[in-house]
Design an enzyme around this catalytic site. Structure first.
Site, short mmCIF file in Angstrom:
data_model
loop_
_atom_site.label_atom_id
_atom_site.label_comp_id
_atom_site.label_asym_id
_atom_site.label_seq_id
_atom_site.Cartn_x
_atom_site.Cartn_y
_atom_site.Cartn_z
N GLY A 504 0.83 -1.20 0.00
CA GLY A 504 0.00 0.00 0.00
C GLY A 504 0.85 1.24 0.00
N GLY A 506 0.21 5.61 0.48
CA GLY A 506 -0.76 6.67 0.70
C GLY A 506 -0.06 7.93 1.16
N GLY A 507 -0.85 8.86 1.64
CA GLY A 507 -0.30 10.15 2.02
C GLY A 507 0.73 10.05 3.13
N PHE A 508 0.64 9.01 3.95
CA PHE A 508 1.50 8.93 5.11
C PHE A 508 2.76 8.11 4.88
CE2 PHE A 508 -2.67 9.60 7.23
CZ PHE A 508 -2.40 10.89 7.62
N GLY A 509 2.79 7.37 3.81
CA GLY A 509 3.98 6.57 3.59
C GLY A 509 3.65 5.29 2.86
N VAL A 511 3.52 1.02 2.77
CA VAL A 511 3.33 -0.13 3.64
C VAL A 511 3.88 -1.38 2.97
CG1 VAL A 511 1.67 -1.42 5.02
CG2 VAL A 511 1.17 0.93 4.38
N LYS A 525 4.90 -0.06 8.15
CA LYS A 525 4.54 1.21 7.52
C LYS A 525 5.69 2.19 7.69
CE LYS A 525 0.70 4.22 7.08
NZ LYS A 525 -0.58 3.76 6.74
N ASP A 623 -9.36 10.62 8.94
CA ASP A 623 -9.19 10.13 7.56
C ASP A 623 -9.79 8.74 7.40
OD1 ASP A 623 -8.47 10.21 4.93
OD2 ASP A 623 -6.38 9.65 5.26
#
Ligand SMILES: *[C@@H]1O[C@H](CO)[C@@H](O)[C@H](O)[C@H]1NC(C)=O
Ligand SMILES: *[C@@H]1O[C@H](CO)[C@@H](O)[C@H](O)[C@H]1NC(C)=O
Ligand SMILES: *[C@@H]1O[C@H](CO)[C@@H](O)[C@H](O)[C@H]1NC(C)=O
Ligand SMILES: *[C@@H]1O[C@H](CO)[C@@H](O)[C@H](O)[C@H]1NC(C)=O
Ligand SMILES: *[C@@H]1O[C@H](CO)[C@@H](O)[C@H](O)[C@H]1NC(C)=O
Length: 811
Positions: A504, A506-509, A511, A525, A623
């Site tokens: 995965g 996304g905006g946070f990093g 995975v 993550k 979120d």
């Protein structure tokens, strides 16, 4: 409720069917009491006054064996008590339950000349037997005094109000034993009993062997069962420890669904709660939960760590007693002290933080002492090996002292502190606040020397490790806090963060899927911190807080890794990936029945409710979206990424810079426009998610799902919103439930945050337990694209948006 003619017809049919069922049962129910001279048999039953429980004969094994039992009327399979466990009847027609001349409740078998198959053997003569609404069968004498109750003779189940424990005056034991098999209620191999010695606790035994302990009662819950507090809104606990009685009782709270505590055939204790919405039992807790709960997994003086790279370790100051066995991962031999105790002034105490307390049956308990007094007592008695508070309330009071081996200790969420006696030479840290200056100087010299030796040792150890992988280590953990992993460990687990392990982004990093040395699968993550690195301490505090939030419907944080500017979080791995890979995929979508979708919606609602109000540290997710809901092997939905938004906020000087995080389609108007954060932002996202799950369509720029749902609702055509992939398979009851759900979804996405329901109200609404208001027209009938143009925001591939708003305080 709006219904079309076909629905109305089927509603009638349903009503008629349920009426006739009612009539049928009514003919077989013979009231709630049995008096001298009356009897029930065959298919006749007693029903409690409110109809919650029934008593009668039930069959197992294809009607070949019959037993007298009590069950929940709504779920006849849930037999909570059995009278003649070991002597079944061959047919229901031959059985009769009556009060005997002696005043006992008896079960007679006509096939064998009215033999007494079972008798209550009451203390004195009863004149009436009464089945109560709590599931208790009570015999009373002519004066109305209770002479016998089924709650005193549990089979494999404890209900709200029934005691587990012991009457210390009479010696009577309230314990449970498992059924032998699903088709055989006779007493099986497992028993659930209270150990009344030391600080009392509940144990599961298999024949002569202990398999599981709950840990001693610590004033709030059993030391080894942190989950107990997570559903304290449904049940309350009472633990009694007096000269007369040691007992544990729980009570379903007023208005809460029925729950039961069952010792099942495989020796697990399960807390099951009846879900009135889906008419199914839900498992809220079960013990043993993992390998560390297996009694004595790491032997005496060992300590078990369920999330570490290696399960068993030794308490500091101890070494494996049989290193060869330990290398082969057999830790049952436990650990031995590396330096003998000096007694007198030569010993100190090491605080082992966050554990389930070791077995207490050889220990002494004084609830009146303070923890400080406890330390003095243990210190002055040479045979005392450890001490701890007996009650965790008020920062810890009371005193438990251990005098021998420390058995069955494990690290656990929200665990207690155990103070273990060690020879001074084994204590690395000296408590400087209590020592005088001279000692401090000496200690400093000793410490720096020790540090020098330690780094030398570390160097040598690294060298050795490079040459041979045989040395196992147990230093991956920081005791008492969220466990830390070494970057090296995570590199190994993910094949050096190999792109093929990426699951995965996304905006946070990003995975990655990883596999630990012991085979455990994890999700790793890697946060994209950029130059916004949060202070070490703030980061650690936030992570500890996230790790404390544990709930069946939240993805569990197992630990973290901090390495220079690198910030990595380690989560449990969810084999069915995220919800969006199901609901927005034309093929996989079809595999989701209405019931599965409903379960997922309830799971999300429960997880969110826990974040909002039930956990000790409430939190706004900010979120919530389909990509942040993960599904485990059993398709239980768990919310992920909670608390992450916080990790990215940054406080510098007087200026507060807050990064707004959210995703198109899920952001409430007030949040997208003004950056206003409240629990209602999450409720809004939940509403969108609910509509997406039901419809199988994404709320996005090119298609405004909310506007579409509102239009259908206005035209009384709500059911057209349902995903065609499952609509045809729905029963009339399910369609009715769907209509309700869509209305709840629309209530959640109303423009004004104050008009949206709180999460606590959403669950009863969806379970038809609360009347529904008519939703107001949602604001986002303005096309989402307009909103985006208005705000001029950036969007990445996954739909994440990032805005920066400065000086929030000034608004
Ligand atoms: C139960 O009994 C019926 C009739 O005797 C028989 O047809 C059926 O196969 C049995 N089922 C099982 C599972 O034994
Ligand atoms: C058994 O009890 C029933 C009802 O009490 C009675 O009618 C029947 O005659 C009894 N049978 C025998 C063999 O005693
Ligand atoms: C007993 O409970 C455990 C834990 O919930 C579960 O894994 C197991 O399947 C259950 N066994 C039976 C026979 O229901
Ligand atoms: C594990 O070790 C203990 C002693 O340390 C020994 O008695 C036991 O047999 C071992 N078990 C296995 C399965 O090797
Ligand atoms: C130490 O504790 C044990 C167990 O409670 C007790 O029997 C013994 O008398 C104590 N010794 C001293 C010196 O207090």
């Amino acid at each position: 409720m709006i219904m079309r003619p076909t629905q109305i017809k089927s509603r009638h049919a349903l009503l008629l069917a349920s009426l006739s069922v009612l009539l049928l049962t009514a003919s077989a129910v013979a009231g709630s009491t049995l008096t001298q001279g009356t009897a029930i048999g065959g298919d006749q039953r007693l029903a409690s006054p409110g109809g919650v429980f029934q008593l009668g004969l039930f069959p197992v094994a294809n009607n070949t064996r019959w037993f007298l039992g009590i069950w929940l009327t709504a779920s006849p399979g849930a037999v909570v008590w059995v009278a003649n466990r070991d002597r079944p009847l061959d047919a229901s027609s031959s059985g009769a339950v009556t009060l005997s001349g002696r005043g006992d409740l008896v079960l007679l078998d006509a096939a064998s000349g009215n033999d007494t198959i079972w008798s209550s053997s009451s203390s004195s003569a009863a004149v009436v037997a009464r089945l109560r609404d709590d599931g208790n069968l009570v015999l009373a004498d002519a004066a109305g005094v209770m002479v016998w109750q089924s709650f005193d003779h549990p089979t494999n189940t404890f209900l709200s109000g029934s005691r587990a424990g012991q009457d210390l005056r009479t010696g009577a034991v309230w314990s449970a034993s498992s059924w032998r098999g699903a088709d055989d209620p006779s007493a099986g191999d497992f028993r659930y009993v209270m150990d009344t010695r030391g600080s009392p606790e509940l144990h599961v035994w298999k024949k002569g062997r202990k398999t599981f302990r709950t840990g001693p009662w610590n004033g709030v819950r059993f030391s080894g069962c942190p989950d107990m507090t997570t559903y304290a809104d449904l049940v309350e606990y009472r633990f009694t420890h007096t000269a007369d009685e040691v007992s544990f009782v729980y009570r379903d709270r007023v208005g809460s669904p029925v729950s039961r505590l069952v010792l099942n055939e495989s020796g697990a204790m399960q807390r099951l709660v009846w879900d009135r919405a889906t008419l199914a039992w839900r498992v809220f807790w079960s013990g043993p939960r993992d390998q560390c709960d297996v009694y004595g997994a790491c032997g005496p003086f060992g300590v078990c760590n369920a999330v570490g790279a290696v399960m068993c370790g030794c308490i500091r100051g101890f070494v494996p007693s049989s290193p060869a066995e330990w290398r082969m991962r057999n830790a049952s031999g436990g650990c031995a002290r590396s330096t003998a105790l000096q007694c007198g002034g030569g010993d100190g105490f090491y605080a082992l933080r966050g554990v389930k307390l070791p077995e207490t049956h050889g220990s002494s308990v004084d609830a009146g002492a303070t923890l400080a007094e406890c330390g003095r007592r243990c210190s002055s008695n040479c045979s005392c090996t450890a001490y701890a508070a007996s009650d965790v309330r008020g920062g810890g009071t009371g005193c438990i002292q251990w005098f021998g081996e420390l058995m069955d200790t494990r690290f656990i969420h929200d665990g207690q502190d155990l103070f273990v006696r060690l020879a001074m030479s084994d204590l690395h840290l000296l408590d400087a606040t209590k020592t005088n200056k001279l000692v401090v100087v000496i200690a400093a010299v000793i410490t720096s020397f020790a540090l020098f030796l330690l780094s030398l040792g570390l160097l040598i150890w690294r060298k050795i490790r490079q040459h041979s992988k045989q040395v196992t280590k147990f230093d991956d953990i920081v005791i008492g806090e969220c466990p830390s992993y070494l970057l090296e460990t995570l590199r190994e687990a993910t094949d050096r963060f190999c792109p093929k392990n990426e699951i995965g982004r996304g905006g946070f990093g990003t995975v990655y899927k990883g596999q630990m040395a012991d085979g455990q699968e994890v999700a790793v993550k890697k946060l994209s911190t950029g130059n916004r690195v949060q202070g070490l301490k703030e980061f650690k505090n936030e992570v500890d807080l996230i790790a404390k939030l544990q709930h069946r419907n939240l993805v569990r944080l197992l630990g973290c890794c901090i390495h220079y500017s690198e910030r990595i979080l380690v989560y449990e791995y969810m084999s069915n990936k995220s919800l969006d890979t199901f609901i927005f995929d034309p093929r996989r979508r079809a595999t989701l029945s209405w019931k599965t979708r409903m379960d997922i919606i309830f799971d999300i609602a429960r997880g969110l409710l826990y974040l909002h109000q039930d956990s000790r540290h409430t939190m706004i997710h900010r979120d919530l979206k389909a990509a942040n809901v993960l599904l485990d092997r059993e398709m239980v939905a768990k919310i992920s990424d909670f608390g992450i938004a916080k990790l990215f906020s940054n406080i510098s000087g007087h200026q507060v810079t807050e990064r707004i995080v959210g995703t198109y389609g899920y952001m409430s108007p007030e949040y997208a426009m003004d950056g206003m954060v409240s629990f209602m932002q999450d409720v809004y996202s939940f509403g969108v998610l609910l509509l997406e799950i039901i419809s199988g369509r994404r709320n996005q720029r090119s298609f405004n799902l909310i506007a579409h749902a509102w239009m259908l609702f206005e035209e009384n055509k709500s059911l057209e919103l349902l995903d065609p992939a499952m609509r045809d398979g729905c029963s009339p009851a399910e369609l009715e439930q769907a209509t309700t759900c869509i209305q709840v979804g629309l209530l959640c996405v109303q423009e004004s945050p104050s008009q949206r329901p709180q999460m606590a109200a959403v669950i009863p609404m969806m379970s038809h337990q609360q009347a529904l208001e008519r939703p107001l027209r949602p604001v986002v009938c303005m096309p989402v694209s307009t909103l985006a143009d208005l705000l001029n925001v950036q969007e990445d591939t996954s739909g994440n948006v990032e805005l920066t708003i400065t000086n929030l305080e000034g608004r």
